[in-house]
Design an enzyme around this catalytic site. Structure first.
Site, PDB file in Angstrom:
ATOM      1  N   ASP A  12       0.880  -1.165   0.000  1.00 49.53           N
ATOM      2  CA  ASP A  12       0.000   0.000   0.000  1.00 49.53           C
ATOM      3  C   ASP A  12       0.924   1.223   0.000  1.00 49.53           C
ATOM      4  OD1 ASP A  12      -2.311   1.613   0.358  1.00 49.53           O
ATOM      5  OD2 ASP A  12      -1.962   1.658   2.510  1.00 49.53           O
ATOM      6  N   ASP A  14      -0.166   4.933   1.096  1.00 45.79           N
ATOM      7  CA  ASP A  14      -0.422   5.879   2.197  1.00 45.79           C
ATOM      8  C   ASP A  14      -0.157   5.233   3.543  1.00 45.79           C
ATOM      9  OD1 ASP A  14      -1.194   7.775   0.388  1.00 45.79           O
ATOM     10  OD2 ASP A  14      -3.323   7.392   0.585  1.00 45.79           O
ATOM     11  N   GLY A  49      -8.111   4.640   3.358  1.00 48.74           N
ATOM     12  CA  GLY A  49      -8.131   3.486   2.450  1.00 48.74           C
ATOM     13  C   GLY A  49      -9.388   3.363   1.607  1.00 48.74           C
ATOM     14  N   ARG A  52     -12.024   7.449  -3.812  1.00 47.12           N
ATOM     15  CA  ARG A  52     -12.348   8.886  -3.890  1.00 47.12           C
ATOM     16  C   ARG A  52     -13.851   9.155  -3.840  1.00 47.12           C
ATOM     17  NH1 ARG A  52      -9.792  11.524  -8.981  1.00 47.12           N
ATOM     18  NH2 ARG A  52      -7.974  10.486  -8.118  1.00 47.12           N
ATOM     19  N   SER A 121      -4.982   4.632  -4.639  1.00 51.05           N
ATOM     20  CA  SER A 121      -4.801   5.984  -5.173  1.00 51.05           C
ATOM     21  C   SER A 121      -4.409   5.956  -6.644  1.00 51.05           C
ATOM     22  CB  SER A 121      -3.719   6.720  -4.377  1.00 51.05           C
ATOM     23  OG  SER A 121      -3.396   7.925  -5.028  1.00 51.05           O
ATOM     24  N   ASN A 123      -3.142   8.346  -8.022  1.00 48.48           N
ATOM     25  CA  ASN A 123      -1.953   9.206  -8.118  1.00 48.48           C
ATOM     26  C   ASN A 123      -0.674   8.522  -7.655  1.00 48.48           C
ATOM     27  OD1 ASN A 123      -3.421  11.670  -8.905  1.00 48.48           O
ATOM     28  ND2 ASN A 123      -4.338  11.453  -6.893  1.00 48.48           N
ATOM     29  N   ASP A 175      -1.458  -0.396   6.323  1.00 47.41           N
ATOM     30  CA  ASP A 175      -1.576   0.301   7.620  1.00 47.41           C
ATOM     31  C   ASP A 175      -3.031   0.515   8.021  1.00 47.41           C
ATOM     32  OD1 ASP A 175      -2.215   2.325   5.722  1.00 47.41           O
ATOM     33  OD2 ASP A 175      -1.757   3.841   7.235  1.00 47.41           O
TER      34      ASP A 175
END
Length: 219
Positions: A12, A14, A49, A52, A121, A123, A175
């Site tokens: 992951d 973030d 997690g 959007r 994400s 991005n 996380d």
């Protein structure tokens, strides 16, 4: 799972490789202010997690605004949030890699493990670029091609496919609880960063503790 069985790691982004979650938080906070939803720690936590559009729905619902916007307006709000997030991402440098993670990635690379990014994400490629970590990963699961978000196992199933490995040779690093559920559902070894992740097979309090020896010691 035996330690010797592990051939690849799916990460992951973030909260695992970099704390880009704070940027998501700042950008969602701006959006909550705009739509008139009170920003709370509970709301911030609920968005971790989550995709959007689902995050936007949670923010609208929290303020009782779920019926105030058309689908097109919602998409415009989500795009605006993303633009704000990108501006924050562009400030990232390798100094923003979380403690111990660069050393862990170096260790994995040196030992010939396959590495794939499994972030919700869109991005993530841009984030890796600013952190100067793109070359570590042989692939990035494209969230746009997924039909379900975490905690569904789909993203980690795809990560294993990207590495051409069976699930029982893959370890996932997360996380968030939704991420750990996703890894477990895919039949892979789950490595949790954060003391609250009860369901993780291997647990670390923070990123600085993660190493191959430390993982081996818990298996």
């Amino acid at each position: 799972m035996n330690f010797a069985d592990i051939k690849g790691f799916a990460f992951d982004m973030d909260g695992v490789i970099a704390d880009t979650a704070r940027f998501h938080g700042q950008a969602w906070h701006q959006l909550a202010d705009k739509v008139g939803t009170t920003w709370t720690p509970e709301l911030a936590d609920a968005l971790k997690g989550v995709s959007r559009m689902d995050s936007l729905e949670l923010i609208l619902k929290a303020g009782g605004h779920e019926n105030d916007y058309t689908q097109a307006e919602k998409e415009a709000l989500a795009a605006e949030k993303n633009d704000n997030y990108i501006k924050l991402v562009e400030t990232l440098t390798p100094a923003d890699i979380l403690p111990g993670m660069k050393a862990f990635l170096d260790e994995l690379k040196a030992n010939g493990y396959h590495l794939v990014l499994a972030s919700a994400s869109k991005n993530a490629p841009k984030v890796l670029q600013y952190l100067q970590l793109t070359d570590y990963f042989e692939g990035i699961v494209d969230p746009a091609k997924l039909t379900k978000g975490k905690p569904d196992p789909e993203i980690y199933v795809e990560a294993a496919k990207t590495m051409n490995l069976p699930a029982n040779q893959v370890a996932g690093v997360e996380d968030a609880q939704a991420g750990i559920q996703s890894i477990n559902g895919a039949g892979e070894l789950s490595i949790g960063i954060g003391s609250s992740l009860q369901d993780a097979d291997v647990k670390f309090a923070d990123t600085s503790e993660v190493s191959l020896d430390a993982i081996k010691a818990q298996l």
